[in-house]
Design a protein around this motif. Sequence first.
Motif, short mmCIF file in Angstrom:
data_model
loop_
_atom_site.label_atom_id
_atom_site.label_comp_id
_atom_site.label_asym_id
_atom_site.label_seq_id
_atom_site.Cartn_x
_atom_site.Cartn_y
_atom_site.Cartn_z
N GLY A 1 0.77 -0.97 0.00
CA GLY A 1 -0.05 0.02 0.20
C GLY A 1 0.64 1.35 0.02
N GLU A 2 0.21 2.28 0.00
CA GLU A 2 0.82 3.48 -0.26
C GLU A 2 1.25 4.26 1.07
OE1 GLU A 2 0.15 8.25 -2.21
OE2 GLU A 2 -1.45 6.84 -1.99
N TRP A 3 0.70 3.85 2.15
CA TRP A 3 0.69 4.63 3.45
C TRP A 3 1.26 3.53 4.51
CZ3 TRP A 3 1.15 9.72 4.48
CH2 TRP A 3 0.68 10.70 3.64
N ALA A 4 1.94 3.84 5.46
CA ALA A 4 2.21 2.89 6.67
C ALA A 4 1.58 3.93 7.77
CB ALA A 4 3.56 2.73 6.82
N VAL A 5 1.30 3.12 8.96
CA VAL A 5 0.68 4.08 10.08
C VAL A 5 1.40 3.43 11.46
CG1 VAL A 5 -1.35 4.64 11.43
CG2 VAL A 5 -1.55 4.50 9.20
N VAL A 6 2.04 4.23 12.15
CA VAL A 6 3.07 3.97 13.04
C VAL A 6 2.41 4.65 14.38
CG1 VAL A 6 5.23 3.59 14.31
CG2 VAL A 6 4.83 3.32 11.63
N THR A 7 1.87 3.84 15.34
CA THR A 7 1.51 4.75 16.73
C THR A 7 2.60 4.78 17.69
OG1 THR A 7 0.93 2.61 17.72
CG2 THR A 7 -0.93 3.74 16.52
N GLY A 8 2.89 5.74 18.26
CA GLY A 8 3.85 5.92 19.45
C GLY A 8 5.18 5.98 18.61
N ALA A 9 5.02 7.11 17.44
CA ALA A 9 6.25 7.18 16.72
C ALA A 9 7.03 8.34 16.82
CB ALA A 9 5.74 7.28 15.17
N GLY B 1 -1.03 0.14 3.75
CA GLY B 1 -0.84 -1.18 3.65
C GLY B 1 0.03 -1.64 4.76
N VAL B 2 0.36 -0.89 5.65
CA VAL B 2 1.08 -1.29 6.59
C VAL B 2 0.84 -0.71 8.16
CG1 VAL B 2 3.39 -1.57 7.92
CG2 VAL B 2 3.30 -1.91 5.68
N LEU B 3 0.39 -1.26 9.35
CA LEU B 3 -0.04 -0.72 10.44
C LEU B 3 1.17 -1.31 11.45
CD1 LEU B 3 -1.55 0.61 12.66
CD2 LEU B 3 -3.17 -1.50 12.77
N VAL B 4 1.63 -0.30 12.34
CA VAL B 4 2.60 -0.76 13.29
C VAL B 4 2.09 -0.32 14.68
CG1 VAL B 4 4.98 -0.71 14.60
CG2 VAL B 4 4.62 -0.67 11.88
N ASN B 5 1.31 -1.26 15.52
CA ASN B 5 0.83 -0.78 16.67
C ASN B 5 1.76 -1.09 17.85
OD1 ASN B 5 -1.95 -0.31 16.66
ND2 ASN B 5 -2.55 -2.21 16.13
N ASN B 6 2.61 0.17 17.92
CA ASN B 6 3.48 0.06 18.56
C ASN B 6 3.54 0.76 20.08
OD1 ASN B 6 6.54 0.54 19.52
ND2 ASN B 6 6.11 2.79 19.29
N VAL B 7 2.48 1.89 20.33
CA VAL B 7 2.47 2.66 21.58
C VAL B 7 1.99 1.69 22.65
CG1 VAL B 7 -0.25 3.17 21.11
CG2 VAL B 7 1.35 4.87 22.26
N GLY B 8 2.83 1.92 23.60
CA GLY B 8 2.57 1.19 25.01
C GLY B 8 2.90 1.91 25.98
N MET B 9 2.36 1.57 27.17
CA MET B 9 2.57 2.31 28.51
C MET B 9 3.22 1.50 29.75
SD MET B 9 -0.06 4.44 30.86
CE MET B 9 0.57 5.01 32.54
N LEU B 10 4.40 1.52 30.10
CA LEU B 10 4.85 0.99 31.09
C LEU B 10 4.68 1.71 32.54
CD1 LEU B 10 6.57 -1.49 32.35
CD2 LEU B 10 8.53 0.03 31.87
N PRO B 11 3.89 1.15 33.36
CA PRO B 11 3.56 2.05 34.56
C PRO B 11 4.71 2.47 35.26
CG PRO B 11 2.10 -0.08 34.78
CD PRO B 11 3.05 -0.04 33.62
N SER B 12 5.89 1.70 35.46
CA SER B 12 6.97 2.11 36.39
C SER B 12 8.06 1.47 35.55
CB SER B 12 6.53 1.83 37.77
OG SER B 12 8.10 2.26 38.41
N ILE B 13 9.39 2.04 35.63
CA ILE B 13 10.41 1.37 35.26
C ILE B 13 10.80 0.33 36.33
CG2 ILE B 13 12.76 1.54 34.40
CD1 ILE B 13 11.94 4.03 32.97
N ILE B 14 10.82 1.03 37.44
CA ILE B 14 11.34 0.15 38.62
C ILE B 14 10.29 -0.86 39.06
CG2 ILE B 14 11.89 0.22 41.04
CD1 ILE B 14 13.72 1.68 39.04
N PRO B 15 10.68 -2.21 38.94
CA PRO B 15 9.51 -3.21 39.32
C PRO B 15 8.96 -3.15 40.69
CG PRO B 15 11.65 -4.34 38.60
CD PRO B 15 11.95 -2.74 38.68
N CYS B 16 7.75 -3.31 40.60
CA CYS B 16 6.94 -3.26 42.05
C CYS B 16 5.71 -3.95 41.92
CB CYS B 16 6.47 -1.67 42.20
SG CYS B 16 5.14 -0.86 40.95
N LYS B 17 5.39 -4.22 43.08
CA LYS B 17 3.97 -5.22 43.11
C LYS B 17 2.63 -4.41 42.93
CE LYS B 17 5.61 -7.97 47.09
NZ LYS B 17 5.54 -8.63 48.32
#
Length: 327
Positions: free
Chosen positions: A47-55, A125-141
């Motif tokens: 396809g002509e276009w690619a869509v990238v989230t969290g880009a 033609g291309v979708l990259v579902n990349n966006v994501g959220m990590l609540p905290s880099i430091i591991p915690c319960k």
Amino acid sequence: MDLMEMFFISLGAAVVVYYGVKLLLFSRMLYPKGWFPLPESFFSYMGEWAVVTGASEGIGRAYAFALAEQGMNVVIMSRTKATLDQVAKEISDATGQRVKVVVTDFTKENVFSEIEDQLKDLNIGVLVNNVGMLPSIIPCKFLESTELDQTIIKVINCNVKTTVKMCKIILPGMENRGKGVIVHISSGVASIPCPMYSLYSASKVFVERFSQGLQAEYKDKGIIIQAVAPFGVSTRMAGFQQTNIVTLSPEDFVKSSLHHLRAGDKTYGSVCHTVLGWLLQSIPRKILYADCMLNISQDYVRKKQHRRYQPPHQVQLLKMEDTNNLE
């Protein structure tokens, strides 16, 4: 030869064949360019276009650049307009391709009708579902997460709901044209239940299962749908760790992951991460989940963050963004 002897010989032969096939399949992942070659015009054909989230940075930015270098125009989506505009200029200057900026915050409710309006006339033609959220880099319960109720909503909106909604918007056009590629960015921590990152890893398990289910449903339509589950990539979400044989730069990871595009409905995106995934699943859970191991992991990440190196060009960005780790 009695019946019992024949049984054990047959059983042994079956075990050898089984593990031989597994070894062959594993070896293919070590040489993706040879086993899974892509035609030169593969992406532009889709396809002509690619869509990238969290880009605006990290893995998403690297995918946007890589797809533009393959001759595609790109739609880049994130929540910080100034950063997106800068990335758009860099991509356009470097590749000559058109770049469309869509500013949106995927942690919020009711953002998808506007996104659909902005994408409705594009041959995607291309979708990259990349966006994501990590609540905290430091591991915690789980219960120790700050602002837990809001964190739950944001993680589900960003990591789960966005994945489904973007497919709802873009997949119909791919089905009608009989071609397309959808890449869902999962995480290596989704390989096993992951204490101290329980909410994040569970959201990425959803991404993988949803992606694999879609591939089974739509592979006969000529659409490739793949979950990619990286371990260490040097991004803001990972604290900009120093690159090495295990922690890859976003550009190197994306280049490698695109070579694995036809390698199945889930890959780790690189040879070293494939080996890491195999090793992680081989370690007994009792060892991984022991309190001492969890404490060691938490202390290790905390020390890494204390010593971490922040690239100069990211300092201003960190001031502009909130403290959630969103890519």
